[in-house]
Design a protein around this motif. Structure first.
Motif, PDB file in Angstrom:
ATOM      1  N   ARG A  48      12.910  -7.258  -2.535  1.00  0.00           N
ATOM      2  CA  ARG A  48      10.848  -6.745  -1.464  1.00  0.00           C
ATOM      3  C   ARG A  48      11.025  -5.734  -1.163  1.00  0.00           C
ATOM      4  O   ARG A  48      11.797  -4.654  -0.571  1.00  0.00           O
ATOM      5  CB  ARG A  48       9.794  -7.641  -1.331  1.00  0.00           C
ATOM      6  CG  ARG A  48       8.771  -7.544  -0.952  1.00  0.00           C
ATOM      7  CD  ARG A  48       7.647  -8.106  -0.761  1.00  0.00           C
ATOM      8  NE  ARG A  48       6.678  -7.374  -0.433  1.00  0.00           N
ATOM      9  CZ  ARG A  48       5.881  -7.220   0.551  1.00  0.00           C
ATOM     10  NH1 ARG A  48       6.859  -6.993   1.423  1.00  0.00           N
ATOM     11  NH2 ARG A  48       4.518  -7.122   0.299  1.00  0.00           N
ATOM     12  N   THR A  49      10.617  -4.268  -2.829  1.00  0.00           N
ATOM     13  CA  THR A  49      10.840  -2.970  -2.364  1.00  0.00           C
ATOM     14  C   THR A  49       9.048  -2.819  -1.829  1.00  0.00           C
ATOM     15  O   THR A  49       8.369  -3.616  -2.318  1.00  0.00           O
ATOM     16  CB  THR A  49      11.500  -2.209  -2.993  1.00  0.00           C
ATOM     17  OG1 THR A  49      10.243  -2.126  -4.456  1.00  0.00           O
ATOM     18  CG2 THR A  49      12.601  -2.702  -3.054  1.00  0.00           C
ATOM     19  N   GLY A  50       8.681  -1.282  -1.428  1.00  0.00           N
ATOM     20  CA  GLY A  50       7.655  -0.990  -1.042  1.00  0.00           C
ATOM     21  C   GLY A  50       6.709  -0.614  -2.724  1.00  0.00           C
ATOM     22  O   GLY A  50       6.023   0.562  -2.201  1.00  0.00           O
ATOM     23  N   GLU A  51       8.388  -0.757  -3.598  1.00  0.00           N
ATOM     24  CA  GLU A  51       7.737   0.118  -4.550  1.00  0.00           C
ATOM     25  C   GLU A  51       6.193  -0.233  -5.392  1.00  0.00           C
ATOM     26  O   GLU A  51       5.687  -1.076  -5.304  1.00  0.00           O
ATOM     27  CB  GLU A  51       8.112   0.177  -5.775  1.00  0.00           C
ATOM     28  CG  GLU A  51       7.690   0.741  -6.939  1.00  0.00           C
ATOM     29  CD  GLU A  51       8.032   2.258  -7.737  1.00  0.00           C
ATOM     30  OE1 GLU A  51       7.723   2.958  -7.697  1.00  0.00           O
ATOM     31  OE2 GLU A  51       9.672   2.912  -6.560  1.00  0.00           O
ATOM     32  N   CYS A  52       5.430   0.773  -5.939  1.00  0.00           N
ATOM     33  CA  CYS A  52       3.896   0.296  -5.968  1.00  0.00           C
ATOM     34  C   CYS A  52       3.493   0.812  -8.088  1.00  0.00           C
ATOM     35  O   CYS A  52       2.546   0.883  -8.401  1.00  0.00           O
ATOM     36  CB  CYS A  52       2.484   1.432  -5.508  1.00  0.00           C
ATOM     37  SG  CYS A  52       3.227   0.823  -3.892  1.00  0.00           S
ATOM     38  N   THR A  53       5.073   1.234  -8.045  1.00  0.00           N
ATOM     39  CA  THR A  53       4.990   1.193  -9.697  1.00  0.00           C
ATOM     40  C   THR A  53       4.776  -0.118 -10.546  1.00  0.00           C
ATOM     41  O   THR A  53       5.665  -1.114 -10.563  1.00  0.00           O
ATOM     42  CB  THR A  53       5.808   1.944 -10.427  1.00  0.00           C
ATOM     43  OG1 THR A  53       6.183   3.351  -9.575  1.00  0.00           O
ATOM     44  CG2 THR A  53       5.885   2.555 -11.669  1.00  0.00           C
ATOM     45  N   PRO A  54       3.649   0.030 -11.502  1.00  0.00           N
ATOM     46  CA  PRO A  54       4.116  -1.567 -12.720  1.00  0.00           C
ATOM     47  C   PRO A  54       5.314  -1.597 -13.271  1.00  0.00           C
ATOM     48  O   PRO A  54       5.333  -1.136 -13.600  1.00  0.00           O
ATOM     49  CB  PRO A  54       2.973  -1.211 -13.337  1.00  0.00           C
ATOM     50  CG  PRO A  54       1.593   0.079 -12.909  1.00  0.00           C
ATOM     51  CD  PRO A  54       2.962   1.129 -12.187  1.00  0.00           C
TER      52      PRO A  54
ATOM     53  N   ASP B  68       9.053  -4.398  -7.414  1.00  0.00           N
ATOM     54  CA  ASP B  68       7.743  -4.528  -6.646  1.00  0.00           C
ATOM     55  C   ASP B  68       7.532  -4.573  -5.685  1.00  0.00           C
ATOM     56  O   ASP B  68       7.579  -6.172  -5.404  1.00  0.00           O
ATOM     57  CB  ASP B  68       6.948  -3.344  -7.474  1.00  0.00           C
ATOM     58  CG  ASP B  68       6.310  -4.478  -8.563  1.00  0.00           C
ATOM     59  OD1 ASP B  68       6.274  -5.812  -7.370  1.00  0.00           O
ATOM     60  OD2 ASP B  68       6.245  -4.556  -9.545  1.00  0.00           O
ATOM     61  N   CYS B  69       6.043  -3.879  -5.046  1.00  0.00           N
ATOM     62  CA  CYS B  69       5.736  -5.045  -3.775  1.00  0.00           C
ATOM     63  C   CYS B  69       4.797  -5.711  -4.262  1.00  0.00           C
ATOM     64  O   CYS B  69       4.771  -7.093  -3.616  1.00  0.00           O
ATOM     65  CB  CYS B  69       4.912  -3.988  -2.323  1.00  0.00           C
ATOM     66  SG  CYS B  69       3.900  -3.077  -3.569  1.00  0.00           S
ATOM     67  N   GLY B  70       3.937  -6.500  -5.259  1.00  0.00           N
ATOM     68  CA  GLY B  70       3.897  -7.398  -6.060  1.00  0.00           C
ATOM     69  C   GLY B  70       4.409  -8.138  -6.446  1.00  0.00           C
ATOM     70  O   GLY B  70       3.681  -9.511  -7.569  1.00  0.00           O
TER      71      GLY B  70
ATOM     72  N   LEU C  92      12.374  -5.313   2.018  1.00  0.00           N
ATOM     73  CA  LEU C  92      12.780  -4.741   2.654  1.00  0.00           C
ATOM     74  C   LEU C  92      11.232  -3.260   2.908  1.00  0.00           C
ATOM     75  O   LEU C  92      10.930  -2.432   3.695  1.00  0.00           O
ATOM     76  CB  LEU C  92      13.773  -3.304   2.272  1.00  0.00           C
ATOM     77  CG  LEU C  92      15.218  -4.662   1.867  1.00  0.00           C
ATOM     78  CD1 LEU C  92      15.637  -2.971   1.036  1.00  0.00           C
ATOM     79  CD2 LEU C  92      15.621  -5.017   2.907  1.00  0.00           C
ATOM     80  N   ALA C  93      10.023  -4.401   2.315  1.00  0.00           N
ATOM     81  CA  ALA C  93       9.433  -3.386   1.852  1.00  0.00           C
ATOM     82  C   ALA C  93       9.004  -2.653   3.441  1.00  0.00           C
ATOM     83  O   ALA C  93       8.012  -3.670   4.488  1.00  0.00           O
ATOM     84  CB  ALA C  93       7.615  -3.705   1.390  1.00  0.00           C
ATOM     85  N   LEU C  94       7.990  -1.625   4.135  1.00  0.00           N
ATOM     86  CA  LEU C  94       7.517  -1.017   4.655  1.00  0.00           C
ATOM     87  C   LEU C  94       6.294  -0.859   5.209  1.00  0.00           C
ATOM     88  O   LEU C  94       5.200  -1.434   5.312  1.00  0.00           O
ATOM     89  CB  LEU C  94       8.316   0.617   5.510  1.00  0.00           C
ATOM     90  CG  LEU C  94       9.668  -0.220   6.221  1.00  0.00           C
ATOM     91  CD1 LEU C  94      10.780   0.932   5.968  1.00  0.00           C
ATOM     92  CD2 LEU C  94       9.575  -1.138   6.861  1.00  0.00           C
ATOM     93  N   THR C  95       5.750  -0.249   3.949  1.00  0.00           N
ATOM     94  CA  THR C  95       4.885   0.194   2.905  1.00  0.00           C
ATOM     95  C   THR C  95       4.439   1.141   2.123  1.00  0.00           C
ATOM     96  O   THR C  95       5.814   0.181   0.889  1.00  0.00           O
ATOM     97  CB  THR C  95       3.619   1.446   4.135  1.00  0.00           C
ATOM     98  OG1 THR C  95       2.187   2.278   4.262  1.00  0.00           O
ATOM     99  CG2 THR C  95       4.450   2.964   3.798  1.00  0.00           C
ATOM    100  N   HIS C  96       2.967   1.217   1.737  1.00  0.00           N
ATOM    101  CA  HIS C  96       3.096   1.198  -0.090  1.00  0.00           C
ATOM    102  C   HIS C  96       4.452   3.047  -0.145  1.00  0.00           C
ATOM    103  O   HIS C  96       4.379   3.727   0.392  1.00  0.00           O
ATOM    104  CB  HIS C  96       2.108   2.093  -0.812  1.00  0.00           C
ATOM    105  CG  HIS C  96       1.200   0.543  -0.604  1.00  0.00           C
ATOM    106  ND1 HIS C  96      -0.506   0.952  -0.627  1.00  0.00           N
ATOM    107  CD2 HIS C  96       1.819  -0.381  -0.418  1.00  0.00           C
ATOM    108  CE1 HIS C  96      -0.658  -0.709  -1.292  1.00  0.00           C
ATOM    109  NE2 HIS C  96       0.206  -1.284  -0.404  1.00  0.00           N
ATOM    110  N   GLY C  97       5.430   2.583  -1.696  1.00  0.00           N
ATOM    111  CA  GLY C  97       6.088   3.390  -1.858  1.00  0.00           C
ATOM    112  C   GLY C  97       7.669   3.525  -0.879  1.00  0.00           C
ATOM    113  O   GLY C  97       8.991   4.159  -1.119  1.00  0.00           O
ATOM    114  N   VAL C  98       7.572   2.532   0.110  1.00  0.00           N
ATOM    115  CA  VAL C  98       8.802   2.375   1.400  1.00  0.00           C
ATOM    116  C   VAL C  98       9.517   1.233   1.716  1.00  0.00           C
ATOM    117  O   VAL C  98       8.965   0.394   1.791  1.00  0.00           O
ATOM    118  CB  VAL C  98       7.854   3.132   2.179  1.00  0.00           C
ATOM    119  CG1 VAL C  98       9.341   3.610   3.064  1.00  0.00           C
ATOM    120  CG2 VAL C  98       7.817   5.013   2.880  1.00  0.00           C
ATOM    121  N   PRO C  99      11.150   1.268   1.037  1.00  0.00           N
ATOM    122  CA  PRO C  99      11.442   1.756   0.219  1.00  0.00           C
ATOM    123  C   PRO C  99      11.077   2.206  -1.458  1.00  0.00           C
ATOM    124  O   PRO C  99      10.634   0.944  -1.787  1.00  0.00           O
ATOM    125  CB  PRO C  99      12.893   1.201   0.746  1.00  0.00           C
ATOM    126  CG  PRO C  99      12.815  -0.017   0.549  1.00  0.00           C
ATOM    127  CD  PRO C  99      11.475   0.054   1.470  1.00  0.00           C
TER     128      PRO C  99
END
Length: 139
Positions: free
Chosen positions: A121-127, A28-30, A42-49
């Protein structure tokens, strides 16, 4: 031009470099990424991709024999845990072989991810939306 779904050059090269038992982490992004480990951002913004869409594309290219996740995922993000376990079951059918599911503490997961050939690294924000994919062989 490649025919397969995966067109990201860095990610495609990282998967091609994997040998038996070596690992690729999707995070995830964190998720902290060690300076010694290749980062494929790969992270663009929260949730993408998203985590699952990234995982699904990676699984079209990588032969997997073991999946490592944080045990906290099952209780903190149960919907994603269910999606992930269903996807692992599908992967076993697709590969026609068993895939070991290993659950470790999040702290242990972070240590293990440092040993990966690369971390995506994705934009995923799910813990706890993180996974280590240990490579198998195709023969």
């Amino acid at each position: 031009m490649k025919k397969s779904k995966l067109i990201n050059t860095q990610l495609s090269l990282a998967i091609a470099r994997l040998g038996h038992g070596q690992a690729l982490t999707i995070g995830d992004c964190g998720l902290p990424i060690s300076e010694k480990t290749q980062r494929i951002d790969l992270a663009l913004t929260h949730g993408v991709p998203g985590f699952m869409e990234t995982l699904d594309v990676v699984l079209t290219e990588q032969q997997v024999e073991e999946v490592v996740i944080a045990e906290e995922l099952a209780t903190v993000s149960p919907a994603l845990f269910e999606q992930l376990t269903a996807r692992i079951a599908q992967l076993e059918q697709d590969q026609d072989r068993d895939v070991t599911l290993t659950m470790v503490s999040h702290e242990t997961f972070k240590t293990l991810s440092d040993e990966s050939l690369a971390v995506v690294r994705t934009g995923e924000c799910t813990p706890y939306a993180n996974i280590i994919l240990r490579s198998g062989v195709v023969f």
